[in-house]
Motif scaffolding. Structure first.
Motif, PDB file in Angstrom:
ATOM      1  N   LEU A  48      -5.121   1.944  16.916  1.00 60.09           N
ATOM      2  CA  LEU A  48      -5.095   1.288  15.605  1.00 60.09           C
ATOM      3  C   LEU A  48      -5.479   2.278  14.508  1.00 60.09           C
ATOM      4  O   LEU A  48      -4.853   2.312  13.440  1.00 60.09           O
ATOM      5  CB  LEU A  48      -6.015   0.071  15.592  1.00 60.09           C
ATOM      6  CG  LEU A  48      -5.485  -1.148  16.349  1.00 60.09           C
ATOM      7  CD1 LEU A  48      -6.593  -2.158  16.587  1.00 60.09           C
ATOM      8  CD2 LEU A  48      -4.322  -1.782  15.600  1.00 60.09           C
ATOM      9  N   ASN A  49      -6.509   3.087  14.753  1.00 59.54           N
ATOM     10  CA  ASN A  49      -6.906   4.109  13.773  1.00 59.54           C
ATOM     11  C   ASN A  49      -5.768   5.092  13.533  1.00 59.54           C
ATOM     12  O   ASN A  49      -5.489   5.464  12.381  1.00 59.54           O
ATOM     13  CB  ASN A  49      -8.152   4.857  14.242  1.00 59.54           C
ATOM     14  CG  ASN A  49      -9.404   4.015  14.212  1.00 59.54           C
ATOM     15  OD1 ASN A  49      -9.444   2.959  13.589  1.00 59.54           O
ATOM     16  ND2 ASN A  49     -10.426   4.474  14.906  1.00 59.54           N
ATOM     17  N   ASN A  50      -5.110   5.520  14.608  1.00 61.59           N
ATOM     18  CA  ASN A  50      -3.990   6.465  14.473  1.00 61.59           C
ATOM     19  C   ASN A  50      -2.828   5.865  13.693  1.00 61.59           C
ATOM     20  O   ASN A  50      -2.069   6.597  13.060  1.00 61.59           O
ATOM     21  CB  ASN A  50      -3.516   6.936  15.847  1.00 61.59           C
ATOM     22  CG  ASN A  50      -4.515   7.848  16.524  1.00 61.59           C
ATOM     23  OD1 ASN A  50      -5.401   8.412  15.889  1.00 61.59           O
ATOM     24  ND2 ASN A  50      -4.393   7.990  17.835  1.00 61.59           N
ATOM     25  N   ALA A  51      -2.702   4.549  13.732  1.00 63.61           N
ATOM     26  CA  ALA A  51      -1.660   3.863  12.970  1.00 63.61           C
ATOM     27  C   ALA A  51      -2.083   3.621  11.527  1.00 63.61           C
ATOM     28  O   ALA A  51      -1.299   3.120  10.723  1.00 63.61           O
ATOM     29  CB  ALA A  51      -1.296   2.540  13.642  1.00 63.61           C
ATOM     30  N   GLY A  54       0.894   6.000   8.830  1.00 59.21           N
ATOM     31  CA  GLY A  54       1.222   5.091   9.925  1.00 59.21           C
ATOM     32  C   GLY A  54       1.570   3.703   9.431  1.00 59.21           C
ATOM     33  O   GLY A  54       1.347   3.363   8.259  1.00 59.21           O
ATOM     34  N   PRO A  55       2.092   2.863  10.311  1.00 61.05           N
ATOM     35  CA  PRO A  55       2.545   1.518   9.916  1.00 61.05           C
ATOM     36  C   PRO A  55       1.422   0.582   9.474  1.00 61.05           C
ATOM     37  O   PRO A  55       1.688  -0.400   8.793  1.00 61.05           O
ATOM     38  CB  PRO A  55       3.227   0.986  11.187  1.00 61.05           C
ATOM     39  CG  PRO A  55       2.644   1.781  12.302  1.00 61.05           C
ATOM     40  CD  PRO A  55       2.326   3.136  11.730  1.00 61.05           C
ATOM     41  N   LEU A  56       0.184   0.897   9.824  1.00 58.34           N
ATOM     42  CA  LEU A  56      -0.946   0.040   9.433  1.00 58.34           C
ATOM     43  C   LEU A  56      -1.834   0.723   8.389  1.00 58.34           C
ATOM     44  O   LEU A  56      -2.968   0.295   8.162  1.00 58.34           O
ATOM     45  CB  LEU A  56      -1.785  -0.318  10.669  1.00 58.34           C
ATOM     46  CG  LEU A  56      -1.039  -0.997  11.812  1.00 58.34           C
ATOM     47  CD1 LEU A  56      -1.965  -1.229  12.998  1.00 58.34           C
ATOM     48  CD2 LEU A  56      -0.406  -2.299  11.347  1.00 58.34           C
ATOM     49  N   HIS A  57      -1.324   1.728   7.740  1.00 55.22           N
ATOM     50  CA  HIS A  57      -2.119   2.540   6.814  1.00 55.22           C
ATOM     51  C   HIS A  57      -2.824   1.675   5.762  1.00 55.22           C
ATOM     52  O   HIS A  57      -2.195   0.974   4.990  1.00 55.22           O
ATOM     53  CB  HIS A  57      -1.238   3.575   6.119  1.00 55.22           C
ATOM     54  CG  HIS A  57      -2.018   4.566   5.330  1.00 55.22           C
ATOM     55  ND1 HIS A  57      -2.667   5.618   5.913  1.00 55.22           N
ATOM     56  CD2 HIS A  57      -2.285   4.653   4.006  1.00 55.22           C
ATOM     57  CE1 HIS A  57      -3.292   6.320   4.988  1.00 55.22           C
ATOM     58  NE2 HIS A  57      -3.079   5.751   3.825  1.00 55.22           N
ATOM     59  N   GLY A  58      -4.161   1.746   5.779  1.00 58.19           N
ATOM     60  CA  GLY A  58      -4.977   1.054   4.786  1.00 58.19           C
ATOM     61  C   GLY A  58      -5.307  -0.388   5.090  1.00 58.19           C
ATOM     62  O   GLY A  58      -6.005  -1.036   4.312  1.00 58.19           O
ATOM     63  N   LEU A  59      -4.834  -0.913   6.222  1.00 62.23           N
ATOM     64  CA  LEU A  59      -5.082  -2.317   6.531  1.00 62.23           C
ATOM     65  C   LEU A  59      -6.434  -2.509   7.212  1.00 62.23           C
ATOM     66  O   LEU A  59      -6.771  -1.789   8.150  1.00 62.23           O
ATOM     67  CB  LEU A  59      -3.992  -2.866   7.457  1.00 62.23           C
ATOM     68  CG  LEU A  59      -2.573  -2.880   6.910  1.00 62.23           C
ATOM     69  CD1 LEU A  59      -1.654  -3.590   7.887  1.00 62.23           C
ATOM     70  CD2 LEU A  59      -2.500  -3.534   5.542  1.00 62.23           C
ATOM     71  N   PRO A  60      -7.212  -3.493   6.765  1.00 62.85           N
ATOM     72  CA  PRO A  60      -8.486  -3.800   7.423  1.00 62.85           C
ATOM     73  C   PRO A  60      -8.240  -4.448   8.783  1.00 62.85           C
ATOM     74  O   PRO A  60      -7.319  -5.249   8.932  1.00 62.85           O
ATOM     75  CB  PRO A  60      -9.156  -4.806   6.492  1.00 62.85           C
ATOM     76  CG  PRO A  60      -8.325  -4.892   5.277  1.00 62.85           C
ATOM     77  CD  PRO A  60      -6.985  -4.320   5.594  1.00 62.85           C
ATOM     78  N   LEU A  77     -10.371   7.298   1.453  1.00 61.34           N
ATOM     79  CA  LEU A  77      -9.692   8.417   2.120  1.00 61.34           C
ATOM     80  C   LEU A  77      -8.221   8.093   2.370  1.00 61.34           C
ATOM     81  O   LEU A  77      -7.354   8.966   2.218  1.00 61.34           O
ATOM     82  CB  LEU A  77     -10.391   8.765   3.430  1.00 61.34           C
ATOM     83  CG  LEU A  77     -11.780   9.371   3.337  1.00 61.34           C
ATOM     84  CD1 LEU A  77     -12.370   9.569   4.740  1.00 61.34           C
ATOM     85  CD2 LEU A  77     -11.764  10.684   2.567  1.00 61.34           C
ATOM     86  N   ALA A  78      -7.938   6.841   2.725  1.00 63.41           N
ATOM     87  CA  ALA A  78      -6.558   6.420   2.958  1.00 63.41           C
ATOM     88  C   ALA A  78      -5.736   6.530   1.674  1.00 63.41           C
ATOM     89  O   ALA A  78      -4.581   6.965   1.694  1.00 63.41           O
ATOM     90  CB  ALA A  78      -6.524   4.986   3.490  1.00 63.41           C
ATOM     91  N   ILE A 106       0.844  -1.204   0.000  1.00 62.99           N
ATOM     92  CA  ILE A 106       0.000   0.000   0.000  1.00 62.99           C
ATOM     93  C   ILE A 106       0.876   1.250   0.000  1.00 62.99           C
ATOM     94  O   ILE A 106       0.655   2.169  -0.798  1.00 62.99           O
ATOM     95  CB  ILE A 106      -0.972  -0.015   1.202  1.00 62.99           C
ATOM     96  CG1 ILE A 106      -2.044  -1.082   0.988  1.00 62.99           C
ATOM     97  CG2 ILE A 106      -1.609   1.362   1.405  1.00 62.99           C
ATOM     98  CD1 ILE A 106      -2.923  -1.343   2.203  1.00 62.99           C
ATOM     99  N   ARG A 107       1.875   1.289   0.880  1.00 66.17           N
ATOM    100  CA  ARG A 107       2.774   2.457   0.940  1.00 66.17           C
ATOM    101  C   ARG A 107       3.463   2.702  -0.405  1.00 66.17           C
ATOM    102  O   ARG A 107       3.663   3.840  -0.817  1.00 66.17           O
ATOM    103  CB  ARG A 107       3.830   2.263   2.026  1.00 66.17           C
ATOM    104  CG  ARG A 107       3.444   2.760   3.381  1.00 66.17           C
ATOM    105  CD  ARG A 107       4.622   2.813   4.344  1.00 66.17           C
ATOM    106  NE  ARG A 107       5.426   1.608   4.375  1.00 66.17           N
ATOM    107  CZ  ARG A 107       5.130   0.507   5.059  1.00 66.17           C
ATOM    108  NH1 ARG A 107       4.038   0.464   5.780  1.00 66.17           N
ATOM    109  NH2 ARG A 107       5.923  -0.542   5.026  1.00 66.17           N
TER     110      ARG A 107
END
Length: 153
Positions: free
Chosen positions: A114-117, A72-78, A60-61, A18-19
């Motif tokens: 988790l949202n912030n990540a 963040g490290p979890l950007h876009g992950l469900p 949005l992501a 994703i990144r």
């Protein structure tokens, strides 16, 4: 890559792709929603699903990423939260009829982090009532079955 293959990538691999814009958060979310649609009727693991919200957050992501923002490290992950964890605007029953219609007005700290990540809430997973017990069964949603052997919980 087939949708089901996306679902079996590790979180670190998904986040990297994703990144690097090799796949979009929407593509990842759609793959996971398709897998849930395929498997969940047999196992009853996801008891509350928020696909429209999840897809909107995925879009949005992607927009955030394409604008060059640091992510963040979890950007876009469900991520699916246990139905024991309060999630703002999403029903949280604790597996109990007492809370069958409970919709929290705030997120639990773990959901906030988790949202912030960068993680995106896709829904809630089943739980024994109040998390007590070794079998996932409750009066609100019934039992969750083992996806590898549906004769077992």
């Amino acid at each position: 890559m087939h949708d089901s293959e996306i679902c079996f990538l590790t979180a670190t691999e998904l986040a990297r792709r994703i990144r690097n814009k090799e796949m979009s958060p929407r593509e990842v979310m759609e793959a996971h929603l398709a897998q849930i649609e395929l498997v969940n009727p047999k196992v009853n693991a996801i008891v509350t699903l928020v696909p429209d919200q999840a897809l909107h957050q995925a879009d949005l992501a992607y927009e955030y990423l394409t604008k060059g923002h640091t992510v963040g490290p979890l950007h876009g992950l469900p991520v699916a939260h246990k139905d024991l964890v309060p999630t703002k605007g999403i029903r949280t029953t604790y597996g109990s009829l007492i809370y069958e219609d409970n919709v929290p007005t705030e997120d639990a700290l773990i959901v906030q982090r988790l949202n912030n990540a960068g993680a995106i809430t896709i829904g809630k997973t089943n739980t024994p009532e109040f998390g007590a017990g070794s079998q996932t069964y409750n009066e609100v949603f019934g039992e969750t079955l083992n996806p590898y052997d549906t004769s077992k919980t």
